[in-house]
Write a protein that holds these residues in place. Structure first.
Motif, PDB file in Angstrom:
ATOM      1  N   PHE A 104      16.218 -30.715  10.294  1.00  0.00           N
ATOM      2  CA  PHE A 104      15.763 -29.773  11.139  1.00  0.00           C
ATOM      3  C   PHE A 104      16.381 -28.476  10.898  1.00  0.00           C
ATOM      4  N   ALA A 105      17.562 -28.461   9.998  1.00  0.00           N
ATOM      5  CA  ALA A 105      18.338 -27.443   9.608  1.00  0.00           C
ATOM      6  C   ALA A 105      17.334 -26.525   8.639  1.00  0.00           C
ATOM      7  N   LYS A 106      16.737 -27.191   7.902  1.00  0.00           N
ATOM      8  CA  LYS A 106      15.777 -26.755   6.708  1.00  0.00           C
ATOM      9  C   LYS A 106      14.398 -26.555   7.021  1.00  0.00           C
ATOM     10  N   ASN A 107      14.082 -26.997   8.279  1.00  0.00           N
ATOM     11  CA  ASN A 107      12.574 -27.229   8.542  1.00  0.00           C
ATOM     12  C   ASN A 107      11.710 -28.050   7.565  1.00  0.00           C
ATOM     13  N   THR A 108      12.263 -28.835   7.112  1.00  0.00           N
ATOM     14  CA  THR A 108      11.515 -29.951   6.241  1.00  0.00           C
ATOM     15  C   THR A 108      11.210 -31.130   6.697  1.00  0.00           C
ATOM     16  N   VAL A 109      10.319 -31.936   6.511  1.00  0.00           N
ATOM     17  CA  VAL A 109       9.910 -33.174   6.762  1.00  0.00           C
ATOM     18  C   VAL A 109       9.156 -33.976   5.642  1.00  0.00           C
ATOM     19  N   TYR A 110       9.459 -35.202   5.425  1.00  0.00           N
ATOM     20  CA  TYR A 110       9.029 -35.923   4.363  1.00  0.00           C
ATOM     21  C   TYR A 110       8.289 -37.340   5.206  1.00  0.00           C
ATOM     22  N   LEU A 111       7.276 -37.860   4.243  1.00  0.00           N
ATOM     23  CA  LEU A 111       6.664 -39.211   4.721  1.00  0.00           C
ATOM     24  C   LEU A 111       6.795 -39.865   3.388  1.00  0.00           C
ATOM     25  N   GLN A 112       7.489 -40.895   3.424  1.00  0.00           N
ATOM     26  CA  GLN A 112       7.325 -41.857   2.233  1.00  0.00           C
ATOM     27  C   GLN A 112       6.243 -42.954   2.617  1.00  0.00           C
ATOM     28  N   MET A 113       5.320 -43.103   1.694  1.00  0.00           N
ATOM     29  CA  MET A 113       4.268 -44.058   2.021  1.00  0.00           C
ATOM     30  C   MET A 113       4.176 -44.900   1.079  1.00  0.00           C
ATOM     31  N   ASN A 114       4.320 -45.957   1.539  1.00  0.00           N
ATOM     32  CA  ASN A 114       4.414 -47.391   0.313  1.00  0.00           C
ATOM     33  C   ASN A 114       3.243 -48.504   0.806  1.00  0.00           C
ATOM     34  N   GLY A 115       2.891 -49.076   0.096  1.00  0.00           N
ATOM     35  CA  GLY A 115       1.752 -50.283   0.236  1.00  0.00           C
ATOM     36  C   GLY A 115       0.652 -49.444   0.756  1.00  0.00           C
ATOM     37  N   LEU A 116       0.119 -48.486   0.087  1.00  0.00           N
ATOM     38  CA  LEU A 116      -1.125 -47.869   0.555  1.00  0.00           C
ATOM     39  C   LEU A 116      -2.313 -48.412   0.506  1.00  0.00           C
ATOM     40  N   LYS A 117      -3.186 -48.496   1.481  1.00  0.00           N
ATOM     41  CA  LYS A 117      -4.750 -48.851   1.689  1.00  0.00           C
ATOM     42  C   LYS A 117      -5.603 -47.958   1.441  1.00  0.00           C
ATOM     43  N   PRO A 118      -6.887 -48.393   1.241  1.00  0.00           N
ATOM     44  CA  PRO A 118      -7.929 -47.486   1.375  1.00  0.00           C
ATOM     45  C   PRO A 118      -7.935 -46.797   2.598  1.00  0.00           C
ATOM     46  N   GLU A 119      -7.666 -47.535   3.573  1.00  0.00           N
ATOM     47  CA  GLU A 119      -7.927 -47.097   4.911  1.00  0.00           C
ATOM     48  C   GLU A 119      -6.862 -45.947   5.267  1.00  0.00           C
ATOM     49  N   ASP A 120      -6.071 -45.622   4.520  1.00  0.00           N
ATOM     50  CA  ASP A 120      -4.970 -44.637   4.558  1.00  0.00           C
ATOM     51  C   ASP A 120      -5.606 -43.135   4.225  1.00  0.00           C
ATOM     52  N   THR A 121      -6.882 -43.290   3.533  1.00  0.00           N
ATOM     53  CA  THR A 121      -7.214 -42.220   2.909  1.00  0.00           C
ATOM     54  C   THR A 121      -7.686 -41.126   4.325  1.00  0.00           C
ATOM     55  N   ALA A 122      -7.083 -39.646   3.862  1.00  0.00           N
ATOM     56  CA  ALA A 122      -7.331 -38.695   5.014  1.00  0.00           C
ATOM     57  C   ALA A 122      -6.556 -37.478   4.578  1.00  0.00           C
ATOM     58  N   VAL A 123      -6.824 -36.478   5.262  1.00  0.00           N
ATOM     59  CA  VAL A 123      -6.100 -35.313   4.949  1.00  0.00           C
ATOM     60  C   VAL A 123      -4.704 -35.590   6.031  1.00  0.00           C
ATOM     61  N   TYR A 124      -3.588 -35.214   5.255  1.00  0.00           N
ATOM     62  CA  TYR A 124      -2.443 -35.462   6.119  1.00  0.00           C
ATOM     63  C   TYR A 124      -1.942 -33.986   6.619  1.00  0.00           C
ATOM     64  N   TYR A 125      -1.649 -33.818   7.887  1.00  0.00           N
ATOM     65  CA  TYR A 125      -1.031 -32.696   8.445  1.00  0.00           C
ATOM     66  C   TYR A 125       0.189 -32.963   9.035  1.00  0.00           C
ATOM     67  N   CYS A 126       0.999 -31.762   8.304  1.00  0.00           N
ATOM     68  CA  CYS A 126       2.597 -31.622   8.859  1.00  0.00           C
ATOM     69  C   CYS A 126       2.495 -30.804  10.098  1.00  0.00           C
ATOM     70  N   ASN A 127       3.514 -31.194  11.262  1.00  0.00           N
ATOM     71  CA  ASN A 127       3.590 -30.616  12.653  1.00  0.00           C
ATOM     72  C   ASN A 127       4.899 -30.371  12.640  1.00  0.00           C
ATOM     73  N   GLN A 128       5.179 -29.176  13.171  1.00  0.00           N
ATOM     74  CA  GLN A 128       6.766 -28.929  13.794  1.00  0.00           C
ATOM     75  C   GLN A 128       6.651 -28.482  15.163  1.00  0.00           C
ATOM     76  N   ARG A 129       7.316 -28.893  15.960  1.00  0.00           N
ATOM     77  CA  ARG A 129       7.226 -28.684  17.344  1.00  0.00           C
ATOM     78  C   ARG A 129       8.378 -28.068  17.942  1.00  0.00           C
ATOM     79  N   THR A 130       8.135 -26.810  18.627  1.00  0.00           N
ATOM     80  CA  THR A 130       8.830 -26.110  19.367  1.00  0.00           C
ATOM     81  C   THR A 130       8.182 -26.063  20.739  1.00  0.00           C
ATOM     82  N   ASN A 131       8.190 -24.937  21.376  1.00  0.00           N
ATOM     83  CA  ASN A 131       7.402 -24.729  22.615  1.00  0.00           C
ATOM     84  C   ASN A 131       5.957 -24.375  22.237  1.00  0.00           C
ATOM     85  N   VAL A 132       5.785 -24.383  20.890  1.00  0.00           N
ATOM     86  CA  VAL A 132       4.394 -24.260  20.246  1.00  0.00           C
ATOM     87  C   VAL A 132       4.479 -25.135  19.119  1.00  0.00           C
ATOM     88  N   ASP A 133       3.081 -25.581  18.765  1.00  0.00           N
ATOM     89  CA  ASP A 133       3.019 -26.462  17.463  1.00  0.00           C
ATOM     90  C   ASP A 133       2.664 -25.498  16.179  1.00  0.00           C
TER      91      ASP A 133
END
Length: 114
Positions: free
Chosen positions: A73-102
């Motif tokens: 949170f201090a660096k405003n970075t976020v990660y997602l480790q994805m293992n065991g990926l499946k075809p149904e995981d296919t998508a566009v992935y979006y990062c979100n950071q929430r304050t009083n706005v998104d």
């Protein structure tokens, strides 16, 4: 205007792994939670994983045990480790950071296919 930039997407075979990263172009103050969402063609955007400043996490049932979210949170970075990926995981992935706005990134494509 601060922007979020995702990276790490790509094409991977079923069972493979990817690590998505999200960084802010500037400082975002007062972030209370960061998360990843995804949207497959013809589907609505859905929550994948979210982590609060206090450290609590929530995952979509479909990714529990396979995906792991972490954030600095201090660096405003976020990660997602994805293992065991499946075809149904296919998508566009979006990062979100929430304050009083998104704050949203532009998205990164993840394709799981043999």
């Amino acid at each position: 205007q601060v922007q979020l930039v995702e990276s790490g997407g790509g094409l991977v075979q079923p069972g493979g792994s990817l690590r998505l990263s999200c960084a802010a172009s500037g400082r975002i103050f007062g972030v209370v939670a960061v998360g990843w969402y995804r949207q497959a063609p013809g589907n609505q955007r859905e929550l994948v994983a979210i982590i609060s400043r206090g450290g609590s996490t929530n995952y979509a049932d479909s990714v529990k045990g396979r995906f792991s979210i972490s954030g600095d949170f201090a660096k405003n970075t976020v990660y997602l480790q994805m293992n065991g990926l499946k075809p149904e995981d296919t998508a566009v992935y979006y990062c979100n950071q929430r304050t009083n706005v998104d704050y949203w990134g532009q998205g990164t494509q993840v394709t799981v296919s043999s």
